[in-house]
Every structure is written in structure tokens, then in C-alpha cells.
Design an enzyme around this catalytic site. Structure first.
Site, mmCIF file in Angstrom:
data_model
loop_
_atom_site.group_PDB
_atom_site.id
_atom_site.type_symbol
_atom_site.label_atom_id
_atom_site.label_comp_id
_atom_site.label_asym_id
_atom_site.label_seq_id
_atom_site.Cartn_x
_atom_site.Cartn_y
_atom_site.Cartn_z
ATOM 1 N N SER A 48 0.541 -1.133 0.101
ATOM 2 C CA SER A 48 0.039 -0.291 0.238
ATOM 3 C C SER A 48 0.660 0.779 0.034
ATOM 4 O O SER A 48 2.293 1.512 0.418
ATOM 5 C CB SER A 48 -0.877 -0.221 1.322
ATOM 6 O OG SER A 48 -1.681 -1.029 1.256
ATOM 7 N N GLY A 49 0.208 2.933 -0.179
ATOM 8 C CA GLY A 49 0.947 3.340 -0.234
ATOM 9 C C GLY A 49 1.699 4.068 -1.660
ATOM 10 O O GLY A 49 1.439 3.804 -2.867
ATOM 11 N N THR A 51 4.605 5.461 -2.663
ATOM 12 C CA THR A 51 5.532 4.720 -3.295
ATOM 13 C C THR A 51 4.882 3.026 -4.586
ATOM 14 O O THR A 51 5.315 2.898 -6.095
ATOM 15 C CB THR A 51 6.505 4.415 -2.707
ATOM 16 O OG1 THR A 51 6.871 5.376 -1.707
ATOM 17 C CG2 THR A 51 7.919 4.557 -3.523
ATOM 18 N N ASP A 109 7.230 -3.582 -1.067
ATOM 19 C CA ASP A 109 5.827 -2.793 -0.067
ATOM 20 C C ASP A 109 6.628 -1.955 0.286
ATOM 21 O O ASP A 109 8.077 -1.598 0.028
ATOM 22 C CB ASP A 109 5.373 -3.742 0.573
ATOM 23 C CG ASP A 109 3.924 -2.966 1.640
ATOM 24 O OD1 ASP A 109 3.853 -1.745 1.176
ATOM 25 O OD2 ASP A 109 3.617 -3.839 2.272
ATOM 26 N N GLY A 110 6.297 -0.331 0.814
ATOM 27 C CA GLY A 110 7.214 1.367 1.630
ATOM 28 C C GLY A 110 7.030 0.629 2.564
ATOM 29 O O GLY A 110 6.999 -0.472 3.293
ATOM 30 N N LYS A 122 5.499 0.625 9.914
ATOM 31 C CA LYS A 122 4.685 0.321 8.296
ATOM 32 C C LYS A 122 3.510 0.220 8.912
ATOM 33 O O LYS A 122 3.008 0.005 10.203
ATOM 34 C CB LYS A 122 4.169 -1.168 8.291
ATOM 35 C CG LYS A 122 6.038 -1.545 6.557
ATOM 36 C CD LYS A 122 6.488 -2.896 6.166
ATOM 37 C CE LYS A 122 4.386 -2.938 5.139
ATOM 38 N NZ LYS A 122 4.754 -1.577 4.827
ATOM 39 N N GLY A 123 2.671 0.636 8.435
ATOM 40 C CA GLY A 123 0.550 1.027 9.348
ATOM 41 C C GLY A 123 0.786 2.351 8.962
ATOM 42 O O GLY A 123 -1.095 3.014 9.443
ATOM 43 N N GLY A 125 -0.619 3.729 6.455
ATOM 44 C CA GLY A 125 -1.780 3.827 5.642
ATOM 45 C C GLY A 125 -3.359 3.253 5.845
ATOM 46 O O GLY A 125 -3.530 2.686 5.336
ATOM 47 N N GLU A 131 -0.066 -6.265 5.279
ATOM 48 C CA GLU A 131 1.047 -6.206 4.739
ATOM 49 C C GLU A 131 2.109 -6.882 5.551
ATOM 50 O O GLU A 131 2.346 -7.590 4.766
ATOM 51 C CB GLU A 131 1.492 -4.497 4.969
ATOM 52 C CG GLU A 131 0.495 -2.765 4.475
ATOM 53 C CD GLU A 131 1.172 -1.500 4.385
ATOM 54 O OE1 GLU A 131 0.868 -1.736 4.250
ATOM 55 O OE2 GLU A 131 1.717 -1.829 5.620
#
Length: 299
Positions: A48-49, A51, A109-110, A122-123, A125, A131
Site C-alpha cells: 500500500s501507499g 510509492t 511494499d513501502g 509500517k501502518g 496507511g 501488509e
């Protein structure tokens, strides 16, 4: 011609910074895909995100240039990443539709922040649970980010640890986080605060918990105390403590072993990336790789 008030005009420097960051993301995505995307793969994870948009564009370009019959199915980590996959004309498949025993060839993933040992936060988003599911089902998790996310220790620039919690347990979790030394954990609001807390794809809340910068495994080996004394934690210990709180679904700390290390021990994927690609402000891409084993290379 409309003339905007001076305080409402975007500054040239702000616009330049935005363009610089977006170009950094794009270059990092292209480089990561060129080194880790196998067009013969059957399943690929897509995170997600912002990038990841550039990652998907790069994958689509590879498929187009090589004139490949696209039989790849892409596993998204949430609604937003599924839409990116669909908009690119690629085929999504739900995580729980994967055949038993099948692993993703790679998951891109970003991250909100990455430290020098490739631990990640992460998180941002609000997709951290999915993820982590996707990362640990992949042979290798490859992180793609811009230069702002590259820090020596987690919680240097990013302010807090995202935690996904059951709504009815939110107050209990916040109390427990305060006991662990978080000064001001709080439930994340939605885009419109008056609409109430943000909800994840699981219909859970996100609690953002600030802590002091987190120690790495190297810090602990060198004698620093990461047990929580004076609010100082090492990453793995804090992650375990938070995960043990009743009501917590998942913690936005991606720690422990990477896919190479986990598979060497007979397991599947790992939470940590095997490589992180950082698009830099000067147009280059810095790559931090974990070789099979434990050493890191920075190129």
C-alpha cells in the site's frame, strides 16, 4: 485571472520538494522491479501507499516491453492497492484465495521508516495487518521508499508505532501502552475528525503510540538496555510486549528474520525486507541488501 493571497500560494520550494520526492519514489520503484520482479512468477504481493503506484507502473512496463502473456496474479494488502492493480490492467487475487502451500515469489511494499538493520515501521496507511500477512507469505519482501524514510533508528522521524486494535479494546490498549512508557497513545481519527476514528479494512481502529527511538539488535549486543527502563526499548522486545496486549490484532513493527533467513530454517517468509531501495534527492538509488545470512550491504 484569479490572484491568490500570498499565504495561500504554493511556494516554489515546496513544489520542488514534492517533485523531488515523487521522482525519488519512481526511480526506487523502477530499480526494485528491475532487480526483483520475475515475469514468470505466478503470484506477486503488492503493498500500500503512494510509492507502490510506481512499482506497479514499472511492473506493467516490463510486461509490455517483453510482450509477456500476463498470467501473474497480484495479491494486494488492502483496498487501495487492489485498485492500483486493477487500474493497471493487472489481475488481483485475495490473500485468502491463495492455494495452500503456495508462496508469493516477491512482495513489494513501502515503509514509513526503515532503520540500518532493515527493521521497518509500517501502518501509516492503516494496512499494517494485511501488509504483514503478505510479507510473511512471500519468499522475499522488498521495500521501496524515498530518502526521507531512511533513518539509523526507528522513531527518529516517524513519530509513533501504529497498532491495529479491536474498537471495544481501544481504551484498554491505550492504558497498557502508557504503562509501557508511551507518553500519549491515541486512536487515529479519520480524514474528517467529526466522522470518528479511522477504520481499517478489518473494521478495526489504529492506535498511534509514540516511544523514544528504538534500539536495534546491534545496540543490545553492544550493551544498551532495551528492556523499557526509562522508556527505552529495543525493537523486538517492544513489538512482543505490544502484541501480547489483549485486543491488539497487529503491530506496525516489521522485525525479526527476513525471508532468506526464515526459509533457511525451514519456514516461509519473514517480516523484514531482504532489500530496501531508497530513491535519493540527487536522482540516485541507495540499496541496502540483506545477503542470505545476517550481513547487510549498502550500495
Amino acid at each position: 485571472m484569479e490572484i491568490l493571497p500570498a499565504n495561500s500560494r504554493p511556494t516554489t520550494s515546496r513544489a520542488m520538494t514534492t517533485n523531488l520526492v515523487e521522482e525519488a519514489k519512481r526511480l526506487a520503484g523502477i530499480r526494485a522491479v528491475s532487480e526483483h520482479f520475475d515475469p514468470s512468477a505466478r503470484y506477486v504481493g503488492i503493498g500500500s501507499g503512494t510509492t507502490i503506484i510506481y512499482v506497479v507502473e514499472a511492473i506493467k512496463e516490463v510486461i509490455k516491453q517483453r510482450n509477456i502473456t500476463n498470467n501473474i496474479q497480484f495479491v494486494p494488502t488492502g483496498y487501495q492497492s487492489r485498485q492500483v492493480i486493477v487500474d493497471a490492467g493487472l489481475t488481483p487475487i485475495a490473500f485468502d484465495s491463495l492455494p495452500d502451500g503456495v508462496m508469493l515469489e516477491v512482495a513489494f511494499d513501502g515503509a514509513d521508516e526503515v532503520d540500518e538493520e532493515l527493521n521497518c515501521i509500517k501502518g501509516g496507511g492503516a494496512c499494517l495487518f494485511q501488509e504483514k500477512l503478505v510479507a510473511t507469505r512471500a519468499k522475499k519482501f522488498v521495500c521501496v521508499a524515498d530518502y526521507r524514510k531512511n533513518q539509523s533508528r526507528l522513531l527518529t522521524s516517524w513519530p509513533s508505532v501504529p497498532i491495529e486494535v479491536a474498537p471495544m479494546a481501544a481504551r484498554t490498549v491505550i492504558t497498557a501502552l502508557r504503562a509501557l512508557g508511551s507518553p500519549a497513545p491515541k486512536v487515529r481519527s479519520g480524514i474528517l475528525a467529526k466522522a470518528g476514528p479511522l477504520k481499517t479494512d478489518q473494521d478495526f481502529f489504529i492506535v498511534d503510540a509514540p516511544f523514544k527511538p528504538l534500539l536495534t539488535a546491534s545496540d543490545v549486543r553492544n550493551g544498551q538496555d532495551g528492556s523499557g527502563k526509562d522508556g527505552v526499548w529495543d525493537i523486538e522486545t517492544l513489538c512482543q510486549k505490544i502484541k501480547m496486549i489483549s485486543g491488539v490484532l497487529e503491530v506496525g513493527l516489521f522485525v525479526g528474520k527476513n525471508g532468506y533467513e526464515t526459509q533457511a530454517e525451514g519456514g516461509q517468509g519473514g517480516q523484514k525486507p531482504v532489500a530496501a531501495y531508497f530513491g535519493m534527492a540527487d536522482g540516485s538509488v541507495e540499496v541496502r541488501r540483506a545477503r542470505p545470512g545476517t550481513s547487510l550491504d549498502i550500495v
